[in-house]
Design a protein around this motif. Structure first.
Motif, short mmCIF file in Angstrom:
data_model
loop_
_atom_site.label_atom_id
_atom_site.label_comp_id
_atom_site.label_asym_id
_atom_site.label_seq_id
_atom_site.Cartn_x
_atom_site.Cartn_y
_atom_site.Cartn_z
N ILE A 142 47.21 -44.64 68.57
CA ILE A 142 47.88 -45.93 68.38
C ILE A 142 48.13 -46.61 69.72
CG2 ILE A 142 50.07 -47.01 67.66
CD1 ILE A 142 50.13 -44.87 65.38
N VAL A 143 48.63 -45.85 70.69
CA VAL A 143 48.95 -46.44 72.00
C VAL A 143 47.67 -46.86 72.71
CG1 VAL A 143 49.96 -45.99 74.28
CG2 VAL A 143 51.13 -45.19 72.21
N GLN A 144 46.66 -46.02 72.71
CA GLN A 144 45.38 -46.38 73.36
C GLN A 144 44.78 -47.63 72.73
OE1 GLN A 144 43.74 -45.11 76.03
NE2 GLN A 144 45.49 -43.78 76.40
N THR A 145 44.80 -47.70 71.42
CA THR A 145 44.27 -48.87 70.72
C THR A 145 45.04 -50.13 71.11
OG1 THR A 145 43.51 -47.52 68.86
CG2 THR A 145 43.81 -49.88 68.44
N PHE A 146 46.37 -50.03 71.13
CA PHE A 146 47.20 -51.18 71.52
C PHE A 146 46.86 -51.64 72.94
CE2 PHE A 146 50.96 -53.11 73.41
CZ PHE A 146 51.29 -54.06 72.46
N LEU A 147 46.78 -50.71 73.87
CA LEU A 147 46.46 -51.07 75.25
C LEU A 147 45.07 -51.70 75.36
CD1 LEU A 147 47.89 -47.91 77.06
CD2 LEU A 147 48.81 -50.24 77.18
N ASN A 148 44.12 -51.14 74.65
CA ASN A 148 42.75 -51.66 74.69
C ASN A 148 42.64 -53.04 74.04
OD1 ASN A 148 41.89 -49.33 75.99
ND2 ASN A 148 41.22 -48.35 74.10
N GLU A 149 43.42 -53.28 72.99
CA GLU A 149 43.34 -54.56 72.27
C GLU A 149 44.13 -55.68 72.95
OE1 GLU A 149 44.54 -53.73 68.25
OE2 GLU A 149 42.58 -52.87 67.73
N HIS A 150 44.96 -55.35 73.93
CA HIS A 150 45.78 -56.36 74.60
C HIS A 150 45.63 -56.26 76.12
CE1 HIS A 150 47.58 -57.26 70.75
NE2 HIS A 150 47.77 -55.97 70.57
N PRO A 151 44.42 -56.50 76.63
CA PRO A 151 44.20 -56.34 78.07
C PRO A 151 44.91 -57.39 78.93
CG PRO A 151 42.27 -57.30 77.04
CD PRO A 151 43.21 -56.93 75.93
N ASP A 152 45.30 -58.51 78.32
CA ASP A 152 45.90 -59.59 79.10
C ASP A 152 47.41 -59.55 79.18
OD1 ASP A 152 43.37 -60.64 79.61
OD2 ASP A 152 43.39 -61.79 77.74
N GLY A 153 48.04 -58.80 78.28
CA GLY A 153 49.49 -58.75 78.35
C GLY A 153 50.12 -58.00 77.21
N TRP A 154 51.27 -57.40 77.50
CA TRP A 154 52.03 -56.67 76.50
C TRP A 154 53.41 -56.35 77.07
CZ3 TRP A 154 52.96 -52.45 79.38
CH2 TRP A 154 51.93 -51.87 80.12
N VAL A 155 54.28 -55.93 76.18
CA VAL A 155 55.54 -55.30 76.58
C VAL A 155 55.69 -54.07 75.70
CG1 VAL A 155 56.93 -56.82 75.10
CG2 VAL A 155 58.02 -55.62 76.98
N ILE A 156 55.97 -52.93 76.35
CA ILE A 156 56.06 -51.65 75.66
C ILE A 156 57.39 -51.01 76.05
CG2 ILE A 156 55.08 -49.34 75.37
CD1 ILE A 156 52.34 -50.54 76.09
N ASP A 157 58.15 -50.57 75.03
CA ASP A 157 59.38 -49.86 75.35
C ASP A 157 59.32 -48.42 74.88
OD1 ASP A 157 61.54 -49.28 73.05
OD2 ASP A 157 60.42 -51.07 72.48
N GLY A 158 59.85 -47.55 75.71
CA GLY A 158 59.92 -46.13 75.40
C GLY A 158 59.41 -45.30 76.56
N ASN A 159 59.76 -44.05 76.53
CA ASN A 159 59.38 -43.13 77.60
C ASN A 159 58.07 -42.43 77.26
OD1 ASN A 159 61.76 -43.49 79.33
ND2 ASN A 159 62.85 -42.69 77.56
N TYR A 160 58.13 -41.37 76.48
CA TYR A 160 56.98 -40.65 75.96
C TYR A 160 55.86 -40.47 76.99
CZ TYR A 160 59.37 -41.51 71.55
OH TYR A 160 60.29 -41.57 70.55
N LYS A 161 56.07 -39.57 77.90
CA LYS A 161 55.12 -39.32 78.98
C LYS A 161 53.72 -39.02 78.46
CE LYS A 161 54.70 -36.85 83.35
NZ LYS A 161 53.34 -37.14 83.43
N ALA A 162 53.63 -38.35 77.31
CA ALA A 162 52.32 -37.98 76.76
C ALA A 162 51.57 -39.18 76.18
CB ALA A 162 52.49 -36.91 75.68
N SER A 196 50.18 -42.12 77.32
CA SER A 196 49.57 -42.99 78.33
C SER A 196 50.58 -43.49 79.36
CB SER A 196 48.87 -44.18 77.67
OG SER A 196 47.89 -43.74 76.78
N TYR A 197 51.54 -42.66 79.73
CA TYR A 197 52.56 -43.08 80.70
C TYR A 197 51.92 -43.54 82.01
CZ TYR A 197 56.84 -43.06 83.45
OH TYR A 197 57.89 -43.44 84.25
N GLU A 198 51.01 -42.76 82.54
CA GLU A 198 50.38 -43.12 83.81
C GLU A 198 49.60 -44.42 83.69
OE1 GLU A 198 50.16 -40.04 82.43
OE2 GLU A 198 51.45 -38.93 83.80
N ARG A 199 48.87 -44.57 82.60
CA ARG A 199 48.10 -45.80 82.41
C ARG A 199 49.03 -47.00 82.30
NH1 ARG A 199 43.91 -47.48 77.49
NH2 ARG A 199 43.72 -49.66 78.16
N ARG A 200 50.12 -46.84 81.54
CA ARG A 200 51.08 -47.94 81.41
C ARG A 200 51.65 -48.32 82.77
NH1 ARG A 200 55.51 -46.11 78.00
NH2 ARG A 200 54.67 -44.01 77.95
N CYS A 201 52.00 -47.31 83.58
CA CYS A 201 52.53 -47.60 84.92
C CYS A 201 51.50 -48.33 85.78
CB CYS A 201 52.94 -46.30 85.62
SG CYS A 201 54.46 -45.56 85.05
#
Length: 174
Positions: A51-71, A73-78
């Protein structure tokens, strides 16, 4: 614009996420809604990651994501985030905010939570807010993120700082 909101339970991550989503007209993802299925059942890790990978891939121009969950895609989100907001309120402030949230939403779903996960508070969650969610590993992760991305990280430790930040709606305060 890509904004990542992390921090302690009850600090207001989902609230600031919704405000930034509205202000910047960004798609939002609440990681608690990814984690939980109806009835507070935990979704399988592979499904969460998909779900997270799909969201990131479908919104390359912008997003806001809340939550920690290191497993999740934490590094990718950072790496991709233009701003990383860390909500690091004190224990008692977070507990107070969760109790207020419970009184307001008791028996209903919050807009940022999975349908079928009615607002609840129990001793296990209180323990998480006060102790278990504040391990040295969690604090170290926040410090490492601050050190690795100093130009992106905004640390908010109290309501006054949050109010000031929201008045400006500036993801890159000086």
């Amino acid at each position: 614009m890509k904004i990542m909101v992390t921090g302690y339970s009850g600090s207001g991550k989902s609230t600031i996420c919704r405000k930034l989503q509205d202000r910047y007209q960004l798609p939002a993802l609440h990681l608690d809604a990814v984690q939980f299925l109806p009835g507070w059942k935990v979704r399988a890790k592979a499904g969460q990651q998909r779900i997270v990978q799909t969201f990131l891939n479908e919104h390359p121009d912008g997003w806001v994501i809340d939550g920690n969950y290191k497993a999740l895609s934490y590094e990718r989100r950072c790496e991709e985030a233009d701003a990383i907001i860390q909500m690091l309120f004190g224990r008692l402030d977070c507990l107070s905010r969760c109790l207020r949230r419970y009184r307001i939403n008791k028996g209903t779903n919050r807009p940022d939570m999975t349908k079928g996960c009615d607002e609840k508070i129990d001793w296990k969650f209180i323990r998480w807010i006060l102790w278990d969610g504040r391990t040295w590993q969690r604090r170290d992760l926040y410090r490492r993120t601050q050190s690795q991305f100093p130009e992106k990280v905004v640390v908010i430790r109290n309501q006054r700082q949050l109010d000031r930040y929201l008045r400006r709606f500036d993801p890159f305060p000086s």
